[in-house]
Design an enzyme around this catalytic site. Sequence first.
Site, short mmCIF file in Angstrom:
data_model
loop_
_atom_site.label_atom_id
_atom_site.label_comp_id
_atom_site.label_asym_id
_atom_site.label_seq_id
_atom_site.Cartn_x
_atom_site.Cartn_y
_atom_site.Cartn_z
N HIS A 1 -5.06 -6.59 -2.97
CA HIS A 1 -6.04 -6.77 -1.88
C HIS A 1 -6.21 -8.25 -1.52
O HIS A 1 -7.12 -8.60 -0.80
CB HIS A 1 -7.37 -6.10 -2.25
CG HIS A 1 -7.30 -4.60 -2.26
ND1 HIS A 1 -8.33 -3.79 -2.69
CD2 HIS A 1 -6.31 -3.74 -1.88
CE1 HIS A 1 -7.98 -2.52 -2.58
NE2 HIS A 1 -6.76 -2.45 -2.10
N GLY B 1 4.66 10.53 -8.48
CA GLY B 1 5.55 9.45 -8.91
C GLY B 1 6.26 8.77 -7.75
O GLY B 1 6.17 9.20 -6.60
N HIS C 1 0.70 4.19 -2.83
CA HIS C 1 0.44 5.60 -2.50
C HIS C 1 1.62 6.48 -2.89
O HIS C 1 1.43 7.62 -3.30
CB HIS C 1 0.12 5.74 -1.01
CG HIS C 1 -1.28 5.37 -0.68
ND1 HIS C 1 -2.06 6.04 0.25
CD2 HIS C 1 -2.07 4.37 -1.14
CE1 HIS C 1 -3.25 5.48 0.32
NE2 HIS C 1 -3.29 4.47 -0.51
N ASP C 2 2.82 5.96 -2.75
CA ASP C 2 3.98 6.77 -3.16
C ASP C 2 3.93 7.03 -4.67
O ASP C 2 4.03 8.16 -5.11
CB ASP C 2 5.29 6.05 -2.78
CG ASP C 2 6.51 6.91 -3.08
OD1 ASP C 2 6.40 8.16 -2.96
OD2 ASP C 2 7.57 6.37 -3.44
N SER D 1 8.02 10.56 -1.69
CA SER D 1 7.38 11.75 -1.09
C SER D 1 6.47 11.34 0.07
O SER D 1 6.24 12.13 0.98
CB SER D 1 6.58 12.52 -2.15
OG SER D 1 5.68 11.66 -2.83
N VAL E 1 1.31 9.56 -6.18
CA VAL E 1 1.37 10.98 -5.83
C VAL E 1 2.77 11.48 -6.19
O VAL E 1 3.75 11.09 -5.57
CB VAL E 1 1.09 11.20 -4.32
CG1 VAL E 1 1.10 12.69 -4.00
CG2 VAL E 1 -0.23 10.57 -3.91
N ARG F 1 0.83 -1.20 0.00
CA ARG F 1 0.00 0.00 0.00
C ARG F 1 0.87 1.26 0.00
O ARG F 1 0.56 2.25 -0.66
CB ARG F 1 -0.93 -0.02 1.22
CG ARG F 1 -1.92 1.10 1.23
CD ARG F 1 -3.20 0.71 1.96
NE ARG F 1 -4.16 1.79 1.86
CZ ARG F 1 -4.39 2.65 2.86
NH1 ARG F 1 -3.75 2.52 4.01
NH2 ARG F 1 -5.27 3.61 2.70
N ASN G 1 -3.89 9.13 3.33
CA ASN G 1 -2.70 8.51 3.92
C ASN G 1 -3.16 7.48 4.92
O ASN G 1 -2.55 6.45 5.12
CB ASN G 1 -1.84 9.54 4.65
CG ASN G 1 -2.35 9.85 6.05
OD1 ASN G 1 -3.23 9.21 6.58
ND2 ASN G 1 -1.77 10.83 6.65
C1 HEM Z 1 -8.89 1.70 -7.08
C2 HEM Z 1 -7.82 1.55 -6.42
C3 HEM Z 1 -7.74 1.32 -4.93
C4 HEM Z 1 -8.60 1.67 -3.93
C5 HEM Z 1 -9.90 2.44 -4.04
C6 HEM Z 1 -8.03 1.17 -2.70
C7 HEM Z 1 -8.57 1.38 -1.46
C8 HEM Z 1 -8.09 0.83 -0.29
C9 HEM Z 1 -8.64 1.07 1.01
C10 HEM Z 1 -9.78 2.01 1.34
C11 HEM Z 1 -7.94 0.30 1.89
C12 HEM Z 1 -8.17 0.18 3.39
C13 HEM Z 1 -7.19 1.03 4.16
C14 HEM Z 1 -7.40 0.92 5.65
O1 HEM Z 1 -8.49 0.66 6.13
O2 HEM Z 1 -6.41 1.12 6.38
C15 HEM Z 1 -6.95 -0.42 1.14
C16 HEM Z 1 -6.05 -1.29 1.67
C17 HEM Z 1 -5.01 -1.85 0.96
N1 HEM Z 1 -4.67 -1.56 -0.35
FE1 HEM Z 1 -5.79 -0.62 -1.68
N2 HEM Z 1 -6.87 0.51 -2.97
C18 HEM Z 1 -6.65 0.58 -4.32
C19 HEM Z 1 -5.57 0.08 -5.02
C20 HEM Z 1 -4.51 -0.56 -4.43
C21 HEM Z 1 -3.28 -0.91 -5.11
C22 HEM Z 1 -2.97 -0.57 -6.56
C23 HEM Z 1 -2.50 -1.55 -4.20
C24 HEM Z 1 -1.11 -2.10 -4.36
C25 HEM Z 1 -0.57 -2.48 -5.48
C26 HEM Z 1 -3.26 -1.63 -2.97
C27 HEM Z 1 -2.85 -2.27 -1.84
C28 HEM Z 1 -3.56 -2.30 -0.66
C29 HEM Z 1 -3.20 -3.14 0.47
C30 HEM Z 1 -2.07 -4.16 0.51
C31 HEM Z 1 -4.09 -2.84 1.51
C32 HEM Z 1 -4.08 -3.40 2.92
C33 HEM Z 1 -3.25 -2.47 3.78
C34 HEM Z 1 -2.97 -2.97 5.20
O3 HEM Z 1 -3.32 -4.09 5.55
O4 HEM Z 1 -2.39 -2.16 5.94
N3 HEM Z 1 -4.45 -0.99 -3.14
N4 HEM Z 1 -7.06 -0.05 -0.18
C1 LIG Z 2 0.94 7.95 9.60
C2 LIG Z 2 0.45 9.35 9.57
O1 LIG Z 2 1.22 10.27 9.54
N1 LIG Z 2 -0.88 9.50 9.55
C3 LIG Z 2 -1.52 10.82 9.50
C4 LIG Z 2 -2.55 10.85 8.38
O2 LIG Z 2 -3.28 12.06 8.38
C5 LIG Z 2 -3.97 12.33 9.56
C6 LIG Z 2 -4.74 13.61 9.36
O3 LIG Z 2 -5.62 13.48 8.27
C7 LIG Z 2 -2.97 12.43 10.73
O4 LIG Z 2 -3.67 12.65 11.93
C8 LIG Z 2 -2.19 11.13 10.82
O5 LIG Z 2 -1.20 11.23 11.83
#
Ligand code: HEM
Ligand SMILES: CC(=O)N[C@H]1CO[C@H](CO)[C@@H](O)[C@@H]1O
Length: 330
Positions: free
Chosen positions: A183, A65, A59-60, A69, A63, A55, A87
């Site tokens: 996912h 590239g 995200h890196d 960042s 945003v 993830r 974030n």
């Molecule tokens: C349409 C694109 C995407 C959307 C809308 C999306 C949205 C999300 C959201 C809302 C979460 C939950 C975050 C949380 O509750 O902390 C999540 C988790 C995650 N996303 Fe995505 N995501 C997208 C694409 C991707 C891509 C491209 C990757 C990596 C190649 C990715 C990898 C992950 C992973 C591994 C998690 C689990 C993170 C964890 O367990 O800490 N996602 N995503």
């Molecule tokens: C890990 C981290 O820095 N998370 C920040 C994400 O943004 C919120 C505000 O929207 C901060 O409170 C978190 O510390």
Amino acid sequence: MKIAFVFICLVVPLVTAQLRVGFYNPTCPQAEKIVRDVVLKRFRTDRSITAALLRMHFHDCFVRGCDASILIDSTKNKSSEKDAGPNLTVRGYELIDEAKKALEIACPETVSCADIITIATRDSVALAGGQNYNVTTGRRDGLVSDPSLVNLPGPTASVSQALSFFTAKKMTLNDMVTLLGAHTVGVAHCSFFQDRLSNFQGTGRPDPTMDPALVSKLSTICGRPNNPTAFLDQNTSFVVDNEFYRQIRLNRGVMQIDQELASDKASAPIVANFANNAFGFQQSFANAMVKMGGIEVLVGKAGEIRKNCRVVNPPPTQKKSSQKRSRVPR
Ligand code: HEM
Ligand SMILES: CC(=O)N[C@H]1CO[C@H](CO)[C@@H](O)[C@@H]1O
Ligand SMILES: *[C@@H]1O[C@H](CO)[C@@H](O)[C@H](O)[C@H]1NC(C)=O
Ligand SMILES: *[C@@H]1O[C@H](CO)[C@@H](O)[C@H](O)[C@H]1NC(C)=O
Ligand SMILES: *[C@@H]1O[C@H](CO)[C@@H](O)[C@H](O)[C@H]1NC(C)=O
């Protein structure tokens, strides 16, 4: 002679200024091993690190590239990407710090933070059952981290809405469906899918596209306090495999965007293919990760090699006597 000299001076930097496999072989041959050891040590006690790094890398790269960042800490004076809404819960920053510390000892000011994220993500994917793909390296670290530039799709986006974010980065529908296979590991907080459990789009009912058994399981989890989390892949939650696609075809997608991949006319055939082709998914996933890792990268003399992944380097023009103090984060 003169012409040849000018030619070499102009062309050589252009030729070398691109990502390639083994970029650090001449300058820091142990770089990839140092990162791998840090990831391996962490993975042994915390398998969730794979999801965290995947993830973070996404995200890196989406945003400004893949320029690290996302790693910049905000200060009292200046907020960074970490302060932006999406974030949210990106984690794993301390693993990048640990790898950077070891690399600065072995090869000072040589290996970029952006490449550390890339290498560490690959290693964590391989440890979790994915392919041990070759990553290109040679990224440089960016000088800017601005929360207002964070623009990522949300979990309720439709497939076509989400796609617009990917096409803006020169990624295809196929790339998006493949990368969302990430996912297959990790979790989401209930706040990202709670609406699907009881009052989907104001209907007073659960999302009809969610398996009722899953509705009931997630309702129990999300009934607990403090916005808990649920696995995104209900079956093999820590394994990088094609099970995510099989699960969404069984109406067991947790987030709306995930479930829609299985039903949207454009993405459904890709999902069906991956669900039935474990090896094909692994191959495609590796290729798509390498492609994502090339989004808008800084190479050659652009950007810098950060000494501390959380802070842009202090300006080099400052006098030696003031150098210590200038390391204070700006
Ligand atoms: C349409 C694109 C995407 C959307 C809308 C999306 C949205 C999300 C959201 C809302 C979460 C939950 C975050 C949380 O509750 O902390 C999540 C988790 C995650 N996303 Fe995505 N995501 C997208 C694409 C991707 C891509 C491209 C990757 C990596 C190649 C990715 C990898 C992950 C992973 C591994 C998690 C689990 C993170 C964890 O367990 O800490 N996602 N995503
Ligand atoms: C890990 C981290 O820095 N998370 C920040 C994400 O943004 C919120 C505000 O929207 C901060 O409170 C978190 O510390
Ligand atoms: C990875 O790179 C190495 C060295 O460049 C090469 O020998 C190997 O075949 C590559 N592996 C894959 C899967 O491409
Ligand atoms: C869980 O995954 C395994 C391995 O992919 C598969 O054999 C099994 O059928 C799956 N079980 C369910 C309930 O989906
Ligand atoms: C923050 O801004 C103030 C006023 O502009 C300045 O005096 C201070 O040195 C800055 N702090 C840092 C850490 O840059």
